[in-house]
Design an enzyme around this catalytic site. Structure first.
Site, short mmCIF file in Angstrom:
data_model
loop_
_atom_site.label_atom_id
_atom_site.label_comp_id
_atom_site.label_asym_id
_atom_site.label_seq_id
_atom_site.Cartn_x
_atom_site.Cartn_y
_atom_site.Cartn_z
N ALA A 45 -21.52 79.96 44.90
CA ALA A 45 -23.16 79.49 44.84
C ALA A 45 -23.68 79.79 46.18
O ALA A 45 -24.96 80.23 46.12
CB ALA A 45 -23.12 78.06 44.44
N GLU A 142 -12.17 80.63 44.61
CA GLU A 142 -12.36 79.42 44.25
C GLU A 142 -12.40 79.25 42.67
O GLU A 142 -12.63 78.01 42.34
CB GLU A 142 -13.49 78.53 44.99
CG GLU A 142 -13.20 78.21 46.34
CD GLU A 142 -14.24 77.57 47.34
OE1 GLU A 142 -13.95 76.77 48.09
OE2 GLU A 142 -15.57 77.38 46.58
N GLY A 231 -19.08 88.61 66.31
CA GLY A 231 -19.66 89.17 65.27
C GLY A 231 -18.77 89.93 64.11
O GLY A 231 -18.18 89.02 63.35
N THR A 254 -20.28 75.83 58.37
CA THR A 254 -20.17 75.52 56.89
C THR A 254 -21.02 76.63 56.23
O THR A 254 -22.17 76.71 56.30
CB THR A 254 -20.38 74.30 56.23
OG1 THR A 254 -19.66 73.21 57.13
CG2 THR A 254 -19.56 74.29 54.74
N ASP A 258 -20.30 82.64 53.93
CA ASP A 258 -20.96 82.87 52.46
C ASP A 258 -22.08 83.77 52.65
O ASP A 258 -22.73 84.50 52.10
CB ASP A 258 -21.16 81.73 51.68
CG ASP A 258 -19.64 81.28 51.62
OD1 ASP A 258 -18.63 81.91 51.32
OD2 ASP A 258 -19.88 79.83 51.59
N SER A 288 -27.86 80.57 60.08
CA SER A 288 -27.32 79.52 59.17
C SER A 288 -26.43 78.64 59.92
O SER A 288 -26.49 77.31 59.67
CB SER A 288 -26.58 80.25 58.10
OG SER A 288 -25.37 80.37 58.30
N SER A 297 -28.57 75.75 54.76
CA SER A 297 -29.16 76.29 56.14
C SER A 297 -29.28 77.82 56.12
O SER A 297 -29.57 78.50 57.08
CB SER A 297 -27.57 76.38 56.93
OG SER A 297 -26.75 77.01 56.30
O1 RIB Z 1 -17.29 78.39 52.42
C1 RIB Z 1 -17.83 77.26 52.52
C2 RIB Z 1 -17.89 76.45 51.07
O2 RIB Z 1 -16.38 76.32 51.08
C3 RIB Z 1 -18.39 74.83 51.08
O3 RIB Z 1 -19.83 74.94 50.70
C4 RIB Z 1 -17.63 74.41 50.40
O4 RIB Z 1 -17.98 74.03 49.05
C5 RIB Z 1 -16.01 75.16 50.13
O5 RIB Z 1 -16.28 75.90 48.87
#
Ligand code: RIB
Length: 324
Positions: A45, A142, A231, A254, A258, A288, A297
């Site tokens: 997500a 995941e 980097g 965090t 992603d 972020s 973020s």
């Molecule tokens: O990559 C960060 C994510 O890893 C977090 O948002 C958490 O939910 C885990 O899935």
């Protein structure tokens, strides 16, 4: 004008339960942390929200539970501009992540898969029925591994570009990695794939070229190592390059990886070169980490573009040729 390439993100959605801690606890220790924050997260997500906020045409394929967290996660995806018509709601708990954030912005995460464990390949087949060669498919680890493997096979047979984030880290066979168009490990994940310890210490150009060459031998067509505050390094089409990091002060890393992947997909879908896309992704990820939370973020496109213009010194530096 060309129709925009579509970006399909097949992956997880979690409610992140975040505590800021003075340091990570030892086994058996109780520590006092901050008040609890709840932030929408989950690697899949997060990547979908990042790609949509940064201008991509994005569809998310995943599952949430029929609880309040599921509703909130869907709302966060919708607000970012993600098409959520391919999300299924299951009668089990929504995925969650328990996250500690240290004062230097580093984190430690434990996930509870919940509904993410219910993302089946039958669901993906249904959602990606008309996949074609101009599409991008983003994957992480995941959701059930078999779903990931079969989705990579599907992307390969449709001629779509797959961008695979091998996170959380695990060992992967060559028969899976050779389905991947672009692999984006951080150094911990690269160490796991290569069965090596202390890969985190290998940051100089020669080390990275050797690591890239070894990683490409595992099967992916291209690789980008995400090096955090150093980097990233790219290896693609027999050439290697390094993209510098943007100078920022991290408060919470965090989801930075992603954001990098979501931004990378947007720039590649717009037809930018791999080095130009990696520079854009570095900029979005840097922005972020200056704010708390994963999806909370993510910068807007305008913010990322202005940030790049304001930091012209962050450049792409060519390294050596790595494949004969
Ligand atoms: O990559 C960060 C994510 O890893 C977090 O948002 C958490 O939910 C885990 O899935």
């Amino acid at each position: 004008m060309n129709k925009r390439s579509r970006i399909f993100v097949v992956g997880s959605a979690n409610m992140d339960m975040v505590l800021r801690v003075p340091r990570f606890p030892h086994a058996g220790e109780t520590l006092a942390g901050s008040d609890l924050d709840l932030f929408p997260g989950g690697k899949g997500a997060n990547q979908a929200c990042a790609a949509a906020r940064l201008g991509g045409d994005v569809r998310f394929v995943g599952c949430v539970g029929s609880d309040i967290f599921g509703t909130q996660l869907l709302e966060s995806l919708r607000e970012a501009g993600v098409d959520i018509s391919r999300v299924r709601t299951l009668s089990r708990a929504t995925g969650c992540a328990s996250i500690y954030v240290a004062p230097n912005g580093q984190n430690s995460i434990v996930i509870s898969p919940g509904a993410n464990a219910g993302v089946t390949f039958e669901h993906v087949e249904d959602a990606l029925g008309d996949l074609n060669s101009s599409d991008f498919v983003l994957l992480q680890l995941e959701i059930p591994f078999e779903t990931v493997r079969l989705t990579l096979e599907k992307a390969r047979s449709a001629g779509a570009t797959s961008i695979f984030d091998p996170a959380p880290a695990r060992k992967l066979d060559r028969n899976v990695l050779q389905l991947v168009s672009l692999l984006t490990p951080n150094q911990t994940e690269a160490g796991m794939l290569l069965d090596k310890e202390n890969v985190e210490d290998e940051q100089d150009d020669c080390d990275l070229i050797r690591l890239a060459s070894e990683t490409l031998n595992l099967g992916p067509a291209s690789v980008i190592f995400k090096l955090g505050e150093a980097g990233c390094a790219i290896c693609s089409d027999g050439a290697a390059a390094r993209v510098g990091a943007y100078p920022v002060k991290a408060v919470d890393t965090t989801g930075a990886g992603d954001v990098f992947n979501g931004a990378l997909a947007v720039a590649l879908a717009e037809g930018r070169s791999m080095p130009a896309a990696a520079r854009f992704a570095n900029a979005a990820a840097a922005l972020s980490v200056m704010r708390p939370g994963a999806q909370a973020s993510i910068p807007s496109r305008d913010e990322a573009d202005k940030f790049m213009t304001a930091n012209p010194d962050v450049v792409v530096r060519d390294l050596l040729t790595v494949r004969g």
